[in-house]
Scaffold this motif. Structure first.
Motif, PDB file in Angstrom:
ATOM      1  N   LEU A 143      -7.547   3.958   1.992  1.00 12.63           N
ATOM      2  CA  LEU A 143      -7.645   2.825   1.064  1.00 12.63           C
ATOM      3  C   LEU A 143      -6.366   2.692   0.233  1.00 12.63           C
ATOM      4  CD1 LEU A 143     -11.334   3.139  -0.272  1.00 12.63           C
ATOM      5  CD2 LEU A 143     -10.459   1.486   1.368  1.00 12.63           C
ATOM      6  N   CYS A 144      -5.874   3.816  -0.267  1.00 15.51           N
ATOM      7  CA  CYS A 144      -4.666   3.795  -1.100  1.00 15.51           C
ATOM      8  C   CYS A 144      -3.447   3.342  -0.286  1.00 15.51           C
ATOM      9  CB  CYS A 144      -4.421   5.181  -1.705  1.00 15.51           C
ATOM     10  SG  CYS A 144      -5.677   5.688  -2.896  1.00 15.51           S
ATOM     11  N   LYS A 145      -3.389   3.749   0.985  1.00 13.68           N
ATOM     12  CA  LYS A 145      -2.275   3.339   1.823  1.00 13.68           C
ATOM     13  C   LYS A 145      -2.301   1.829   2.096  1.00 13.68           C
ATOM     14  CE  LYS A 145      -1.238   7.664   4.263  1.00 13.68           C
ATOM     15  NZ  LYS A 145      -1.239   8.365   5.573  1.00 13.68           N
ATOM     16  N   LYS A 146      -3.490   1.274   2.226  1.00 13.38           N
ATOM     17  CA  LYS A 146      -3.609  -0.171   2.427  1.00 13.38           C
ATOM     18  C   LYS A 146      -3.111  -0.930   1.197  1.00 13.38           C
ATOM     19  CE  LYS A 146      -7.439  -0.009   5.743  1.00 13.38           C
ATOM     20  NZ  LYS A 146      -8.871  -0.330   5.979  1.00 13.38           N
ATOM     21  N   ILE A 147      -3.409  -0.378   0.020  1.00 16.20           N
ATOM     22  CA  ILE A 147      -2.915  -1.000  -1.219  1.00 16.20           C
ATOM     23  C   ILE A 147      -1.395  -0.911  -1.272  1.00 16.20           C
ATOM     24  CG2 ILE A 147      -2.906  -0.818  -3.740  1.00 16.20           C
ATOM     25  CD1 ILE A 147      -5.806   0.160  -3.574  1.00 16.20           C
ATOM     26  N   GLN A 148      -0.856   0.259  -0.919  1.00 15.38           N
ATOM     27  CA  GLN A 148       0.597   0.439  -0.922  1.00 15.38           C
ATOM     28  C   GLN A 148       1.266  -0.478   0.097  1.00 15.38           C
ATOM     29  OE1 GLN A 148       2.057   4.182   0.602  1.00 15.38           O
ATOM     30  NE2 GLN A 148       3.708   4.268  -0.944  1.00 15.38           N
ATOM     31  N   LYS A 149       0.650  -0.634   1.269  1.00 19.28           N
ATOM     32  CA  LYS A 149       1.206  -1.483   2.324  1.00 19.28           C
ATOM     33  C   LYS A 149       1.259  -2.945   1.908  1.00 19.28           C
ATOM     34  CE  LYS A 149       0.665  -2.528   7.243  1.00 19.28           C
ATOM     35  NZ  LYS A 149      -0.189  -2.311   8.440  1.00 19.28           N
ATOM     36  N   SER A 150       0.323  -3.369   1.042  1.00 13.96           N
ATOM     37  CA  SER A 150       0.312  -4.765   0.585  1.00 13.96           C
ATOM     38  C   SER A 150       1.489  -5.080  -0.330  1.00 13.96           C
ATOM     39  CB  SER A 150      -1.002  -5.065  -0.135  1.00 13.96           C
ATOM     40  OG  SER A 150      -1.062  -4.373  -1.371  1.00 13.96           O
ATOM     41  N   ALA A 186       1.631  -4.091  -3.536  1.00 14.27           N
ATOM     42  CA  ALA A 186       1.195  -4.119  -4.933  1.00 14.27           C
ATOM     43  C   ALA A 186       1.667  -2.863  -5.654  1.00 14.27           C
ATOM     44  CB  ALA A 186      -0.324  -4.216  -4.999  1.00 14.27           C
ATOM     45  N   ASN A 187       2.168  -3.058  -6.871  1.00 13.95           N
ATOM     46  CA  ASN A 187       2.560  -1.902  -7.690  1.00 13.95           C
ATOM     47  C   ASN A 187       1.745  -1.804  -8.982  1.00 13.95           C
ATOM     48  OD1 ASN A 187       3.660  -4.071  -9.018  1.00 13.95           O
ATOM     49  ND2 ASN A 187       5.790  -3.504  -8.614  1.00 13.95           N
ATOM     50  N   VAL A 188       0.792  -2.737  -9.164  1.00  7.63           N
ATOM     51  CA  VAL A 188      -0.165  -2.687 -10.273  1.00  7.63           C
ATOM     52  C   VAL A 188      -1.545  -2.991  -9.701  1.00  7.63           C
ATOM     53  CG1 VAL A 188      -0.928  -3.691 -12.456  1.00  7.63           C
ATOM     54  CG2 VAL A 188       1.511  -3.391 -12.017  1.00  7.63           C
ATOM     55  N   VAL A 189      -2.522  -2.130  -9.953  1.00 10.82           N
ATOM     56  CA  VAL A 189      -3.877  -2.318  -9.432  1.00 10.82           C
ATOM     57  C   VAL A 189      -4.852  -2.418 -10.599  1.00 10.82           C
ATOM     58  CG1 VAL A 189      -5.725  -1.308  -8.045  1.00 10.82           C
ATOM     59  CG2 VAL A 189      -3.360  -1.072  -7.303  1.00 10.82           C
ATOM     60  N   LEU A 190      -5.600  -3.508 -10.636  1.00 11.30           N
ATOM     61  CA  LEU A 190      -6.675  -3.694 -11.613  1.00 11.30           C
ATOM     62  C   LEU A 190      -7.995  -3.482 -10.880  1.00 11.30           C
ATOM     63  CD1 LEU A 190      -5.385  -6.985 -13.321  1.00 11.30           C
ATOM     64  CD2 LEU A 190      -4.788  -4.626 -13.869  1.00 11.30           C
ATOM     65  N   ILE A 191      -8.800  -2.529 -11.344  1.00 15.74           N
ATOM     66  CA  ILE A 191     -10.022  -2.146 -10.649  1.00 15.74           C
ATOM     67  C   ILE A 191     -11.236  -2.573 -11.478  1.00 15.74           C
ATOM     68  CG2 ILE A 191     -11.307  -0.249  -9.603  1.00 15.74           C
ATOM     69  CD1 ILE A 191      -8.694   1.322  -9.479  1.00 15.74           C
ATOM     70  N   GLN A 192     -12.105  -3.373 -10.860  1.00 13.10           N
ATOM     71  CA  GLN A 192     -13.306  -3.841 -11.561  1.00 13.10           C
ATOM     72  C   GLN A 192     -14.297  -2.698 -11.734  1.00 13.10           C
ATOM     73  OE1 GLN A 192     -15.123  -7.521 -10.124  1.00 13.10           O
ATOM     74  NE2 GLN A 192     -17.150  -6.705 -10.570  1.00 13.10           N
ATOM     75  N   ALA A 224      -0.966   7.458  -8.148  1.00 19.51           N
ATOM     76  CA  ALA A 224       0.119   7.894  -9.036  1.00 19.51           C
ATOM     77  C   ALA A 224       1.314   8.380  -8.221  1.00 19.51           C
ATOM     78  CB  ALA A 224      -0.380   8.995  -9.964  1.00 19.51           C
ATOM     79  N   LYS A 225       1.051   9.100  -7.115  1.00 21.58           N
ATOM     80  CA  LYS A 225       2.137   9.571  -6.263  1.00 21.58           C
ATOM     81  C   LYS A 225       2.853   8.411  -5.573  1.00 21.58           C
ATOM     82  CE  LYS A 225       1.547  13.907  -7.114  1.00 21.58           C
ATOM     83  NZ  LYS A 225       2.567  14.617  -7.955  1.00 21.58           N
ATOM     84  N   MET A 226       2.133   7.305  -5.387  1.00 22.65           N
ATOM     85  CA  MET A 226       2.729   6.106  -4.776  1.00 22.65           C
ATOM     86  C   MET A 226       3.404   5.209  -5.820  1.00 22.65           C
ATOM     87  SD  MET A 226      -0.392   5.114  -2.202  1.00 22.65           S
ATOM     88  CE  MET A 226      -0.980   6.254  -0.945  1.00 22.65           C
ATOM     89  N   LYS A 227       3.466   5.677  -7.078  1.00 22.66           N
ATOM     90  CA  LYS A 227       4.089   4.952  -8.188  1.00 22.66           C
ATOM     91  C   LYS A 227       3.406   3.590  -8.421  1.00 22.66           C
ATOM     92  CE  LYS A 227       7.047   8.218  -8.797  1.00 22.66           C
ATOM     93  NZ  LYS A 227       6.881   9.134  -9.957  1.00 22.66           N
ATOM     94  N   ILE A 228       2.073   3.613  -8.370  1.00 20.02           N
ATOM     95  CA  ILE A 228       1.286   2.403  -8.607  1.00 20.02           C
ATOM     96  C   ILE A 228       0.549   2.561  -9.932  1.00 20.02           C
ATOM     97  CG2 ILE A 228      -0.633   0.975  -7.780  1.00 20.02           C
ATOM     98  CD1 ILE A 228       0.101   1.771  -4.942  1.00 20.02           C
ATOM     99  N   LEU A 229       0.733   1.603 -10.837  1.00 21.57           N
ATOM    100  CA  LEU A 229       0.050   1.621 -12.139  1.00 21.57           C
ATOM    101  C   LEU A 229      -1.396   1.175 -11.947  1.00 21.57           C
ATOM    102  CD1 LEU A 229       1.470   0.439 -15.512  1.00 21.57           C
ATOM    103  CD2 LEU A 229      -0.783  -0.336 -14.813  1.00 21.57           C
ATOM    104  N   VAL A 230      -2.323   1.885 -12.576  1.00 21.48           N
ATOM    105  CA  VAL A 230      -3.749   1.614 -12.412  1.00 21.48           C
ATOM    106  C   VAL A 230      -4.381   1.306 -13.763  1.00 21.48           C
ATOM    107  CG1 VAL A 230      -5.977   2.526 -11.634  1.00 21.48           C
ATOM    108  CG2 VAL A 230      -3.879   3.144 -10.419  1.00 21.48           C
TER     109      VAL A 230
END
Length: 349
Positions: free
Chosen positions: A284-291, A293-299, A316-322
């Motif tokens: 799942l995290c890799k799919k987000i990285q592949k898109s 996106a560098n900021v993820v808002l989670i409902q 966090a290791k993928m440098k994505i802000l959550v």
């Protein structure tokens, strides 16, 4: 049957024991409806004008609200009578359309009904009274149109004066010099002053924080979240040129639709379960990285954890802000502000 008032001035009807509770008809029903509307009017009448008094309202859960705004007072009241409910809706409509004058329209409506009662006692038919009110409304509209002064939405000084006038009768009147320009700037930021005739107040979010004063109020030309960015695994807390993904699926291990327990007796089976969970979340995290996106808002999810420590570690290791625990009610506002669409499935990223 007789009308009485309690120690707080609230009206109630006393019915004699054993009295027949028949349906009211004719003039008696009209008087009962007018009486209910006048009771609501009398509650708000003392809050009208520069010398109007504030009302202290306590909700069933213990929250205390002090205000002299008619719409707020009526919203907090638990009104049961149909005619009184119409006055509550009248005040709400005034608040939505004009944003001010909520107490005034309720008091005027009560006064008109009071005069209508006098006309009904003289034997004038209700239809005649209703037609006369419609004629008076049309004439009043003509007079108001003739005396009105057009307002240029680009004239900030005039708009600030109008906002200050509206705030002068509120509890925060002493801070009108700060809040009036702030309100005008907020409105003009979400409309095109050259073409707009109205403004959707849902485009402006009011975020409240404990610990400050009114003087700390400021306008942010962007979006403010009540939630903080995740600090798990030293993840990023600031991202320039953000590409935002608003996701409605969970970044945690799936659960069964029914409540049941799985008993694992072998440590190798337990190890396999943990590996499968880790692989599932990592995909799942890799799919987000592949898109990209560098900021993820989670409902926020009510069925299971929307995100767990493992997924936060991977992101966090993928440098994505959550930013997690986004409320469902805020989704529409976020989409409109950021120009994004909520994603319900990882495969559609």
């Amino acid at each position: 049957m007789s009308l009485a008032f309690d120690e707080y001035g609230r009206p109630f009807i006393i019915i004699k024991e054993g009295a027949k509770k028949g349906r009211l008809q004719g003039l008696a029903a009209q008087k009962a409806n007018i009486m209910a509307a006048k009771a609501v009017c009398n509650i708000l009448k003392t809050s009208l004008g520069p010398k109007g008094m504030d009302k202290m309202l306590q909700s069933p859960d213990g929250d205390v609200c002090i205000t002299n705004d008619g719409a707020t007072i009526l919203k907090q009241m638990e009104v049961a009578h149909p005619t009184a409910k119409m006055l509550v809706e009248l005040s709400k409509s005034q608040d939505v359309e004009a944003g001010d004058g909520t107490t005034t329209v309720t008091v005027i409506a009560g006064s008109l009904l009071n005069q209508s009662e006098l006309l009904l006692k003289k034997g004038i038919h209700p239809t005649v009274i209703s037609d006369a009110f419609l004629m008076a409304a049309r004439k009043s509209e003509e007079i108001l149109q003739a005396m009105s002064v057009p307002v240029d939405l680009g004239d900030r000084a005039t708009l600030v004066k109008a906002a200050s006038t509206s705030l002068n009768s509120k509890v925060i009147s002493n801070n009108a010099s700060l809040l009036a320009p702030l309100a005008v700037d907020a409105l003009t930021a979400v409309i095109d002053p050259a073409t707009a005739t109205n403004v959707d107040l849902r485009d402006i979010a009011v975020v409240k924080k404990l610990g400050g004063t009114i003087d700390d109020t400021e306008l942010v030309r962007g979006m403010v979240f009540t939630q903080k960015a995740s600090h798990a695994a030293s993840g990023p807390t600031r991202v320039p040129n953000a590409k935002i993904a608003l996701i409605q699926f969970c970044l945690s291990a799936p659960k069964t639709d029914i409540e049941q327990n799985v008993v694992v007796s072998d440590y190798s089976q337990m190890d396999r379960i943990l590996k499968e969970e880790r692989k599932y979340i990592l995909d799942l995290c890799k799919k987000i990285q592949k898109s990209g996106a560098n900021v993820v808002l989670i409902q926020k999810s009510i069925l299971r954890d929307a995100v767990n420590e493992l997924s936060l570690h991977f992101l966090a290791k993928m440098k994505i802000l959550v930013v997690k625990d986004i409320e469902r009610d805020d989704i529409e506002f976020i989409c409109k502000t950021c120009g994004c669409m909520p994603i319900a499935n990882a495969d559609t990223l």
